[in-house]
Write a protein that holds these residues in place. Structure first.
Motif, PDB file in Angstrom:
ATOM      1  N   ASN A 157     113.279  26.751  97.045  1.00  0.00           N
ATOM      2  CA  ASN A 157     112.318  27.117  98.078  1.00  0.00           C
ATOM      3  C   ASN A 157     112.209  25.966  99.071  1.00  0.00           C
ATOM      4  O   ASN A 157     111.749  24.890  98.723  1.00  0.00           O
ATOM      5  CB  ASN A 157     110.950  27.411  97.436  1.00  0.00           C
ATOM      6  N   ASP A 158     112.622  26.217 100.293  1.00  0.00           N
ATOM      7  CA  ASP A 158     112.619  25.162 101.308  1.00  0.00           C
ATOM      8  C   ASP A 158     111.226  24.644 101.644  1.00  0.00           C
ATOM      9  O   ASP A 158     111.090  23.620 102.295  1.00  0.00           O
ATOM     10  CB  ASP A 158     113.282  25.663 102.593  1.00  0.00           C
ATOM     11  N   GLU A 159     110.208  25.346 101.222  1.00  0.00           N
ATOM     12  CA  GLU A 159     108.828  24.934 101.514  1.00  0.00           C
ATOM     13  C   GLU A 159     108.227  24.072 100.406  1.00  0.00           C
ATOM     14  O   GLU A 159     107.131  23.550 100.564  1.00  0.00           O
ATOM     15  CB  GLU A 159     107.946  26.173 101.716  1.00  0.00           C
ATOM     16  N   ASP A 160     108.919  23.921  99.273  1.00  0.00           N
ATOM     17  CA  ASP A 160     108.383  23.220  98.108  1.00  0.00           C
ATOM     18  C   ASP A 160     109.070  21.876  97.894  1.00  0.00           C
ATOM     19  O   ASP A 160     110.149  21.618  98.409  1.00  0.00           O
ATOM     20  CB  ASP A 160     108.582  24.048  96.833  1.00  0.00           C
ATOM     21  N   TRP A 161     108.408  21.065  97.078  1.00  0.00           N
ATOM     22  CA  TRP A 161     108.961  19.801  96.609  1.00  0.00           C
ATOM     23  C   TRP A 161     108.858  19.780  95.091  1.00  0.00           C
ATOM     24  O   TRP A 161     107.933  20.334  94.521  1.00  0.00           O
ATOM     25  CB  TRP A 161     108.161  18.622  97.170  1.00  0.00           C
ATOM     26  N   VAL A 162     109.798  19.114  94.463  1.00  0.00           N
ATOM     27  CA  VAL A 162     109.720  18.840  93.036  1.00  0.00           C
ATOM     28  C   VAL A 162     109.246  17.400  92.919  1.00  0.00           C
ATOM     29  O   VAL A 162     109.800  16.505  93.554  1.00  0.00           O
ATOM     30  CB  VAL A 162     111.088  19.026  92.341  1.00  0.00           C
ATOM     31  N   VAL A 163     108.190  17.188  92.149  1.00  0.00           N
ATOM     32  CA  VAL A 163     107.628  15.846  91.988  1.00  0.00           C
ATOM     33  C   VAL A 163     107.751  15.454  90.514  1.00  0.00           C
ATOM     34  O   VAL A 163     107.170  16.092  89.646  1.00  0.00           O
ATOM     35  CB  VAL A 163     106.142  15.808  92.421  1.00  0.00           C
ATOM     36  N   TYR A 164     108.554  14.423  90.248  1.00  0.00           N
ATOM     37  CA  TYR A 164     108.694  13.898  88.901  1.00  0.00           C
ATOM     38  C   TYR A 164     107.593  12.876  88.688  1.00  0.00           C
ATOM     39  O   TYR A 164     107.374  12.014  89.540  1.00  0.00           O
ATOM     40  CB  TYR A 164     110.037  13.187  88.719  1.00  0.00           C
ATOM     41  N   MET A 165     106.931  12.948  87.538  1.00  0.00           N
ATOM     42  CA  MET A 165     105.891  11.966  87.222  1.00  0.00           C
ATOM     43  C   MET A 165     106.086  11.486  85.787  1.00  0.00           C
ATOM     44  O   MET A 165     106.151  12.290  84.871  1.00  0.00           O
ATOM     45  CB  MET A 165     104.501  12.591  87.361  1.00  0.00           C
ATOM     46  N   HIS A 166     106.196  10.193  85.638  1.00  0.00           N
ATOM     47  CA  HIS A 166     106.296   9.563  84.322  1.00  0.00           C
ATOM     48  C   HIS A 166     105.110   8.619  84.238  1.00  0.00           C
ATOM     49  O   HIS A 166     105.079   7.584  84.903  1.00  0.00           O
ATOM     50  CB  HIS A 166     107.619   8.794  84.213  1.00  0.00           C
ATOM     51  N   MET A 167     104.096   9.040  83.486  1.00  0.00           N
ATOM     52  CA  MET A 167     102.879   8.230  83.402  1.00  0.00           C
ATOM     53  C   MET A 167     102.134   8.577  82.122  1.00  0.00           C
ATOM     54  O   MET A 167     102.456   9.572  81.470  1.00  0.00           O
ATOM     55  CB  MET A 167     102.006   8.426  84.638  1.00  0.00           C
ATOM     56  N   PRO A 168     101.151   7.785  81.767  1.00  0.00           N
ATOM     57  CA  PRO A 168     100.408   8.048  80.533  1.00  0.00           C
ATOM     58  C   PRO A 168      99.764   9.433  80.537  1.00  0.00           C
ATOM     59  O   PRO A 168      99.396   9.978  81.583  1.00  0.00           O
ATOM     60  CB  PRO A 168      99.333   6.945  80.524  1.00  0.00           C
ATOM     61  N   LEU A 169      99.634   9.995  79.348  1.00  0.00           N
ATOM     62  CA  LEU A 169      99.086  11.335  79.182  1.00  0.00           C
ATOM     63  C   LEU A 169      97.714  11.485  79.831  1.00  0.00           C
ATOM     64  O   LEU A 169      97.420  12.518  80.424  1.00  0.00           O
ATOM     65  CB  LEU A 169      99.014  11.686  77.687  1.00  0.00           C
ATOM     66  N   MET A 170      96.880  10.454  79.764  1.00  0.00           N
ATOM     67  CA  MET A 170      95.549  10.579  80.351  1.00  0.00           C
ATOM     68  C   MET A 170      95.617  10.802  81.864  1.00  0.00           C
ATOM     69  O   MET A 170      94.828  11.551  82.428  1.00  0.00           O
ATOM     70  CB  MET A 170      94.668   9.371  80.023  1.00  0.00           C
ATOM     71  N   HIS A 171      96.603  10.204  82.524  1.00  0.00           N
ATOM     72  CA  HIS A 171      96.762  10.394  83.961  1.00  0.00           C
ATOM     73  C   HIS A 171      97.354  11.772  84.265  1.00  0.00           C
ATOM     74  O   HIS A 171      96.944  12.431  85.221  1.00  0.00           O
ATOM     75  CB  HIS A 171      97.622   9.294  84.567  1.00  0.00           C
ATOM     76  N   MET A 172      98.310  12.193  83.455  1.00  0.00           N
ATOM     77  CA  MET A 172      98.880  13.540  83.634  1.00  0.00           C
ATOM     78  C   MET A 172      97.799  14.597  83.405  1.00  0.00           C
ATOM     79  O   MET A 172      97.712  15.580  84.148  1.00  0.00           O
ATOM     80  CB  MET A 172     100.055  13.762  82.682  1.00  0.00           C
ATOM     81  N   SER A 173      96.964  14.380  82.405  1.00  0.00           N
ATOM     82  CA  SER A 173      95.868  15.323  82.136  1.00  0.00           C
ATOM     83  C   SER A 173      94.902  15.389  83.310  1.00  0.00           C
ATOM     84  O   SER A 173      94.419  16.466  83.677  1.00  0.00           O
ATOM     85  CB  SER A 173      95.121  14.924  80.866  1.00  0.00           C
ATOM     86  N   PHE A 174      94.625  14.243  83.922  1.00  0.00           N
ATOM     87  CA  PHE A 174      93.749  14.213  85.096  1.00  0.00           C
ATOM     88  C   PHE A 174      94.360  15.022  86.239  1.00  0.00           C
ATOM     89  O   PHE A 174      93.682  15.829  86.881  1.00  0.00           O
ATOM     90  CB  PHE A 174      93.503  12.769  85.533  1.00  0.00           C
ATOM     91  N   ILE A 175      95.653  14.828  86.486  1.00  0.00           N
ATOM     92  CA  ILE A 175      96.336  15.567  87.553  1.00  0.00           C
ATOM     93  C   ILE A 175      96.307  17.059  87.262  1.00  0.00           C
ATOM     94  O   ILE A 175      96.015  17.876  88.144  1.00  0.00           O
ATOM     95  CB  ILE A 175      97.774  15.054  87.738  1.00  0.00           C
ATOM     96  N   GLU A 176      96.593  17.440  86.021  1.00  0.00           N
ATOM     97  CA  GLU A 176      96.562  18.856  85.660  1.00  0.00           C
ATOM     98  C   GLU A 176      95.164  19.449  85.821  1.00  0.00           C
ATOM     99  O   GLU A 176      95.009  20.587  86.245  1.00  0.00           O
ATOM    100  CB  GLU A 176      97.066  19.056  84.236  1.00  0.00           C
ATOM    101  N   ALA A 177      94.133  18.674  85.511  1.00  0.00           N
ATOM    102  CA  ALA A 177      92.765  19.169  85.595  1.00  0.00           C
ATOM    103  C   ALA A 177      92.260  19.257  87.029  1.00  0.00           C
ATOM    104  O   ALA A 177      91.506  20.166  87.376  1.00  0.00           O
ATOM    105  CB  ALA A 177      91.830  18.281  84.768  1.00  0.00           C
ATOM    106  N   HIS A 178      92.688  18.314  87.879  1.00  0.00           N
ATOM    107  CA  HIS A 178      92.113  18.230  89.216  1.00  0.00           C
ATOM    108  C   HIS A 178      93.056  18.628  90.341  1.00  0.00           C
ATOM    109  O   HIS A 178      92.615  18.739  91.489  1.00  0.00           O
ATOM    110  CB  HIS A 178      91.587  16.820  89.467  1.00  0.00           C
TER     111      HIS A 178
END
Length: 131
Positions: free
Chosen positions: A95-116
């Motif tokens: 999809n030319d309108e999207d980006w894929v964002v790779y994130m390698h970080m602690p679970l607490m930060h990934m959980s924050f991103i998923e929640a917010h």
């Protein structure tokens, strides 16, 4: 000048900076400006570091065929032993309108991103990349 005219003027001013070509040009420019490998910067009182990269363009992706069909998606590998946080963006393969964002970080930060930010970031799955 009416508010409507101001809004129209602002929209016309910003329009060139909202195209796919504009963002791809920015990525190319950032990649050209990097004189060396990215170095993580210590953040959060020196306890955490992040590396942010614009990713790499895989110009030959649509030409590669390993014998079972053309490559759909190129990925990066972040070793599990890596201690810093790593964020990298790449253009979407579907999809030319999207980006894929790779994130390698602690679970607490990934959980924050998923929640917010779940309205912005969606998990990458086989349905999205059409395999």
């Amino acid at each position: 000048m009416s508010l409507s005219n101001v809004a129209t003027t602002v929209q016309e001013f910003l329009q060139p900076a909202t195209t796919k070509e504009h963002f791809l040009d920015i990525i190319d420019w950032v990649e050209e400006q990097k004189p060396r490998t990215l170095i993580s910067k210590a953040l959060v009182d020196g306890r955490m570091s992040f590396t942010v990269s614009a990713g790499q363009k895989f110009e030959t992706m649509d030409k590669i065929d390993f014998g079972w069909g053309k490559v759909t998606f190129g990925s990066c590998h972040v070793p599990e032993s890596r201690k810093d946080c790593f964020v990298m963006t790449m253009g979407s393969p579907t999809n030319d309108e999207d980006w894929v964002v790779y994130m390698h970080m602690p679970l607490m930060h990934m959980s924050f991103i998923e929640a917010h930010a779940s309205h912005v970031f969606k998990p990458l799955d086989t349905d999205y990349i059409l395999i």
